[in-house]
Design a protein around this motif. Structure first.
Motif, PDB file in Angstrom:
ATOM      1  N   PHE A 109       0.824  -1.207   0.000  1.00 62.90           N
ATOM      2  CA  PHE A 109       0.000   0.000   0.000  1.00 62.90           C
ATOM      3  C   PHE A 109       0.859   1.257   0.000  1.00 62.90           C
ATOM      4  CE2 PHE A 109      -2.854  -3.297   1.311  1.00 62.90           C
ATOM      5  CZ  PHE A 109      -4.047  -2.951   0.704  1.00 62.90           C
ATOM      6  N   MET A 110       2.014   1.194   0.658  1.00 66.76           N
ATOM      7  CA  MET A 110       2.938   2.343   0.594  1.00 66.76           C
ATOM      8  C   MET A 110       3.358   2.609  -0.853  1.00 66.76           C
ATOM      9  SD  MET A 110       5.708   1.541   3.551  1.00 66.76           S
ATOM     10  CE  MET A 110       5.239   0.881   5.140  1.00 66.76           C
ATOM     11  N   VAL A 111       3.951   1.604  -1.467  1.00 64.34           N
ATOM     12  CA  VAL A 111       4.519   1.771  -2.807  1.00 64.34           C
ATOM     13  C   VAL A 111       3.412   1.914  -3.844  1.00 64.34           C
ATOM     14  CG1 VAL A 111       5.987   0.723  -4.566  1.00 64.34           C
ATOM     15  CG2 VAL A 111       6.593   0.520  -2.150  1.00 64.34           C
ATOM     16  N   GLY A 112       2.407   1.044  -3.773  1.00 61.41           N
ATOM     17  CA  GLY A 112       1.315   1.108  -4.739  1.00 61.41           C
ATOM     18  C   GLY A 112       0.553   2.420  -4.668  1.00 61.41           C
ATOM     19  N   GLY A 113       0.346   2.926  -3.449  1.00 59.83           N
ATOM     20  CA  GLY A 113      -0.373   4.182  -3.291  1.00 59.83           C
ATOM     21  C   GLY A 113       0.364   5.345  -3.928  1.00 59.83           C
ATOM     22  N   VAL A 114       1.667   5.457  -3.668  1.00 59.09           N
ATOM     23  CA  VAL A 114       2.428   6.581  -4.230  1.00 59.09           C
ATOM     24  C   VAL A 114       2.589   6.422  -5.735  1.00 59.09           C
ATOM     25  CG1 VAL A 114       4.556   7.912  -4.104  1.00 59.09           C
ATOM     26  CG2 VAL A 114       3.633   6.874  -2.034  1.00 59.09           C
ATOM     27  N   ALA A 115       2.782   5.196  -6.219  1.00 58.81           N
ATOM     28  CA  ALA A 115       2.906   4.973  -7.666  1.00 58.81           C
ATOM     29  C   ALA A 115       1.619   5.392  -8.386  1.00 58.81           C
ATOM     30  CB  ALA A 115       3.222   3.504  -7.952  1.00 58.81           C
ATOM     31  N   CYS A 116       0.472   5.015  -7.823  1.00 53.39           N
ATOM     32  CA  CYS A 116      -0.802   5.437  -8.416  1.00 53.39           C
ATOM     33  C   CYS A 116      -0.976   6.950  -8.295  1.00 53.39           C
ATOM     34  CB  CYS A 116      -1.958   4.717  -7.743  1.00 53.39           C
ATOM     35  SG  CYS A 116      -2.042   2.948  -8.109  1.00 53.39           S
ATOM     36  N   GLY A 117      -0.432   7.527  -7.212  1.00 53.23           N
ATOM     37  CA  GLY A 117      -0.494   8.974  -7.048  1.00 53.23           C
ATOM     38  C   GLY A 117       0.274   9.710  -8.133  1.00 53.23           C
ATOM     39  N   VAL A 118       1.416   9.155  -8.555  1.00 56.04           N
ATOM     40  CA  VAL A 118       2.190   9.759  -9.649  1.00 56.04           C
ATOM     41  C   VAL A 118       1.335   9.803 -10.909  1.00 56.04           C
ATOM     42  CG1 VAL A 118       4.195   9.496 -11.137  1.00 56.04           C
ATOM     43  CG2 VAL A 118       4.418   9.068  -8.689  1.00 56.04           C
ATOM     44  N   VAL A 119       0.678   8.685 -11.216  1.00 57.50           N
ATOM     45  CA  VAL A 119      -0.150   8.612 -12.430  1.00 57.50           C
ATOM     46  C   VAL A 119      -1.308   9.610 -12.360  1.00 57.50           C
ATOM     47  CG1 VAL A 119      -1.649   7.116 -13.808  1.00 57.50           C
ATOM     48  CG2 VAL A 119       0.457   6.204 -12.815  1.00 57.50           C
ATOM     49  N   SER A 120      -1.977   9.681 -11.204  1.00 56.71           N
ATOM     50  CA  SER A 120      -3.126  10.581 -11.088  1.00 56.71           C
ATOM     51  C   SER A 120      -2.705  12.045 -11.149  1.00 56.71           C
ATOM     52  CB  SER A 120      -3.891  10.296  -9.788  1.00 56.71           C
ATOM     53  OG  SER A 120      -3.064  10.444  -8.653  1.00 56.71           O
ATOM     54  N   LEU A 121      -1.521  12.366 -10.672  1.00 57.52           N
ATOM     55  CA  LEU A 121      -1.028  13.741 -10.778  1.00 57.52           C
ATOM     56  C   LEU A 121      -0.662  14.097 -12.218  1.00 57.52           C
ATOM     57  CD1 LEU A 121       1.018  13.885  -7.475  1.00 57.52           C
ATOM     58  CD2 LEU A 121      -0.890  15.385  -8.077  1.00 57.52           C
ATOM     59  N   VAL A 122      -0.224  13.101 -12.988  1.00 59.44           N
ATOM     60  CA  VAL A 122      -0.020  13.324 -14.415  1.00 59.44           C
ATOM     61  C   VAL A 122      -1.350  13.677 -15.090  1.00 59.44           C
ATOM     62  CG1 VAL A 122       0.604  12.210 -16.605  1.00 59.44           C
ATOM     63  CG2 VAL A 122       2.048  11.891 -14.590  1.00 59.44           C
ATOM     64  N   ILE A 203       9.739  12.386  -6.268  1.00 61.13           N
ATOM     65  CA  ILE A 203      10.555  12.455  -5.044  1.00 61.13           C
ATOM     66  C   ILE A 203       9.885  11.642  -3.942  1.00 61.13           C
ATOM     67  CG2 ILE A 203      11.303  14.013  -3.195  1.00 61.13           C
ATOM     68  CD1 ILE A 203      11.807  16.132  -5.358  1.00 61.13           C
ATOM     69  N   GLY A 204       8.564  11.787  -3.805  1.00 65.44           N
ATOM     70  CA  GLY A 204       7.837  10.995  -2.815  1.00 65.44           C
ATOM     71  C   GLY A 204       7.979   9.513  -3.062  1.00 65.44           C
ATOM     72  N   LEU A 205       7.880   9.098  -4.326  1.00 60.43           N
ATOM     73  CA  LEU A 205       7.994   7.673  -4.660  1.00 60.43           C
ATOM     74  C   LEU A 205       9.376   7.131  -4.320  1.00 60.43           C
ATOM     75  CD1 LEU A 205       6.781   5.151  -5.964  1.00 60.43           C
ATOM     76  CD2 LEU A 205       7.501   6.028  -8.189  1.00 60.43           C
ATOM     77  N   VAL A 206      10.418   7.894  -4.606  1.00 58.02           N
ATOM     78  CA  VAL A 206      11.785   7.451  -4.315  1.00 58.02           C
ATOM     79  C   VAL A 206      11.987   7.275  -2.807  1.00 58.02           C
ATOM     80  CG1 VAL A 206      14.221   8.148  -4.376  1.00 58.02           C
ATOM     81  CG2 VAL A 206      12.796   8.421  -6.412  1.00 58.02           C
ATOM     82  N   LEU A 207      11.514   8.240  -2.021  1.00 60.39           N
ATOM     83  CA  LEU A 207      11.686   8.162  -0.566  1.00 60.39           C
ATOM     84  C   LEU A 207      10.884   7.002   0.028  1.00 60.39           C
ATOM     85  CD1 LEU A 207      11.602  11.968   0.349  1.00 60.39           C
ATOM     86  CD2 LEU A 207      13.584  10.453   0.310  1.00 60.39           C
ATOM     87  N   VAL A 208       9.684   6.754  -0.489  1.00 58.23           N
ATOM     88  CA  VAL A 208       8.888   5.625   0.004  1.00 58.23           C
ATOM     89  C   VAL A 208       9.524   4.299  -0.407  1.00 58.23           C
ATOM     90  CG1 VAL A 208       6.671   4.443  -0.223  1.00 58.23           C
ATOM     91  CG2 VAL A 208       6.734   6.912   0.167  1.00 58.23           C
ATOM     92  N   LEU A 209      10.024   4.228  -1.618  1.00 63.32           N
ATOM     93  CA  LEU A 209      10.695   3.005  -2.069  1.00 63.32           C
ATOM     94  C   LEU A 209      11.914   2.689  -1.206  1.00 63.32           C
ATOM     95  CD1 LEU A 209      10.575   3.193  -5.978  1.00 63.32           C
ATOM     96  CD2 LEU A 209       9.720   1.321  -4.547  1.00 63.32           C
ATOM     97  N   ALA A 210      12.665   3.720  -0.821  1.00 62.94           N
ATOM     98  CA  ALA A 210      13.850   3.498   0.014  1.00 62.94           C
ATOM     99  C   ALA A 210      13.460   2.856   1.334  1.00 62.94           C
ATOM    100  CB  ALA A 210      14.575   4.828   0.248  1.00 62.94           C
ATOM    101  N   PHE A 211      12.399   3.358   1.955  1.00 63.39           N
ATOM    102  CA  PHE A 211      11.959   2.779   3.227  1.00 63.39           C
ATOM    103  C   PHE A 211      11.367   1.392   3.013  1.00 63.39           C
ATOM    104  CE2 PHE A 211       8.529   2.280   6.476  1.00 63.39           C
ATOM    105  CZ  PHE A 211       9.367   2.033   7.560  1.00 63.39           C
ATOM    106  N   ALA A 212      10.560   1.219   1.959  1.00 57.39           N
ATOM    107  CA  ALA A 212       9.930  -0.073   1.704  1.00 57.39           C
ATOM    108  C   ALA A 212      10.970  -1.159   1.452  1.00 57.39           C
ATOM    109  CB  ALA A 212       8.977   0.038   0.519  1.00 57.39           C
TER     110      ALA A 212
END
Length: 434
Positions: A109-122, A203-212
């Motif tokens: 949910f961390m990674v999937g949520g931010v990844a989907c957020g990137v698409v929706s912001l596009v 940037i958000g996706l990269v930081l979440v991926l690092a923690f995940a």
């Protein structure tokens, strides 16, 4: 049957293993500085992705598409988006609690949520009309709040009780850090095109991926989790306030204080213009200093309060003191007739707000219902106390402003002080935390 010897240790007498202790034993991963650092950066990353459009770029995009009706269009988009945010937090929190993925309960949910957020912001960045912006923003709120729900649940999942104040203090400053970072990012990306939406999200996706990637999780089996049907799922989101009174009081205290905070933030510009007589240009310049003072107060106080609360092993006293401090700041603003008085009130309010956010996640993590199997749902429900005041405050503010003929900012900010003081009283009713 043989009678056990008196000196035989009883397994039933052993204290139950807490969630964080069990997670450390199963994963072999301690909650050290690297863990906390990556965790806090991941939260900052999600807030950068969400708050940059919420505070800056969404309004710019709407102004490009609808110059004449930008105010009403922005109100529509943000208002509907806030509803999606409030619903998605507990819903995706519950789905995270019930997840049996091989990658664990939180990481998908961390990674999937931010990844989907990137698409929706596009989608927002390329939207040809306001309805498409509305669709993109609703999807963004759903996606990024799914990530928030999973991330916040890591606190009760993994952080031991004796360290929760310190970690909560760091979490409390993430909003302010993200807002400042977002402002600087917009200066770098420009105010047109996809960059102003995509860069913060990436940037958000990269930081979440690092923690995940760093986070170790042991997958849950179906046998370890409650059995729910789709029909019973909505009912499972309900937390009975009569049965879980401490959680209910914590929720109500945060809601009341945040109504006061929303009244301050929503009407600060009009206070400067209508009450102090500033022009719009002058008010805009002053607001930069206002947010800087508020941000410093929040960042410093949240970390100090969180650390102190771990040191003295007390949470409730900090919540009460923070509510009273914030209320004092509102009284100073309500009675001020100069810019100096306004800024002093904002500084006091910032210290109060920082003290509150520095401790309240640690407090609520200790009173969560079913925190072993439903931590993300509980934290998601608690986060509604953040979003709901943003809708309530603008609805009730005209009632106070209208007292005595209109523009009664003294009544508005005295009411904000009243909400904060009642929030302090409510916090005293929490019994399960010292």
């Amino acid at each position: 049957m043989a009678t056990p010897r008196p000196d035989t240790p009883s397994l039933a007498a052993e204290p139950p293993e807490s969630g964080p202790e069990q997670a450390r034993r199963l994963t072999g991963q301690p909650v050290g500085r690297l863990f906390v650092g990556l965790y806090v950066l991941a939260i900052v990353g999600v807030w950068v992705a969400l708050l940059t459009p919420a505070s800056v770029t969404l309004a710019l995009r709407i102004a490009d598409l609808d110059p004449a009706g930008k105010a009403s269009s922005l109100a529509l988009v943000t208002g509907v988006g806030a509803i999606f945010a409030m619903v998605s937090n507990p819903v995706f929190g519950r789905l995270s609690d019930l997840c049996t993925s091989r990658w664990g309960r939180r990481r998908p949910f961390m990674v999937g949520g931010v990844a989907c957020g990137v698409v929706s912001l596009v989608v927002i960045g390329i939207a040809p009309s306001i309805p498409v912006v509305l669709l993109g923003w609703c999807l963004t709120q759903v996606a990024l709040n799914a990530a928030v729900a999973a991330l916040i649940a890591v606190l009760p999942d993994r952080v031991p009780e004796h360290r929760r104040g310190t970690v909560s203090g760091l979490m409390g400053m993430t909003n302010q850090v993200a807002q400042v970072a977002g402002t600087f990012l917009v200066q770098f990306t420009g105010t047109r095109g996809l960059g102003m939406f995509v860069v913060p999200a990436v940037i958000g996706l990269v930081l979440v991926l690092a923690f995940a990637c760093y986070l170790k999780e042991v997958p849950k089996t179906r046998a370890e989790l409650p059995r729910l049907s789709w029909a019973s799922f909505p009912r499972s989101l309900w937390i009975n306030p009569l049965r879980h009174r401490d959680f209910a009081w914590a929720f109500l205290s945060r809601f009341l204080v945040w109504v006061g905070k929303s009244l301050l933030l929503t009407y600060k510009t009009y206070f400067l213009m209508d009450h102090l007589g500033y022009s719009s240009a002058r008010a805009a310049a002053v607001l930069g200093w206002t947010m800087l003072i508020l941000g410093i107060g929040v960042v410093v106080a949240s970390n100090v309060a969180g650390w102190l609360s771990d040191l003295v092993r007390r949470r409730k006293v900090f919540i009460i003191a923070a509510s009273l401090l914030f209320g004092t700041g509102m009284v100073v603003i309500a009675t001020s007739s100069t810019l100096t008085g306004f800024l002093v009130g904002v500084a006091i309010a910032g210290i109060g707000q920082g003290t509150y956010v520095g401790v309240d996640y640690a407090l609520v993590a200790s009173v969560l219902p079913d925190r072993e199997t439903g931590a993300a749902k509980g934290m998601g429900v608690f986060n509604i106390a953040n979003a709901l005041p943003q809708t309530v405050a603008p609805a009730i503010a005209p009632l106070f402003l209208a007292i005595g003929g209109g523009h009664n900012y003294a009544a508005l900010y005295l009411s904000a002080a009243g909400f904060a003081i009642v929030g302090a009283i409510v916090a005293q009713l929490i019994r399960g935390v010292r």
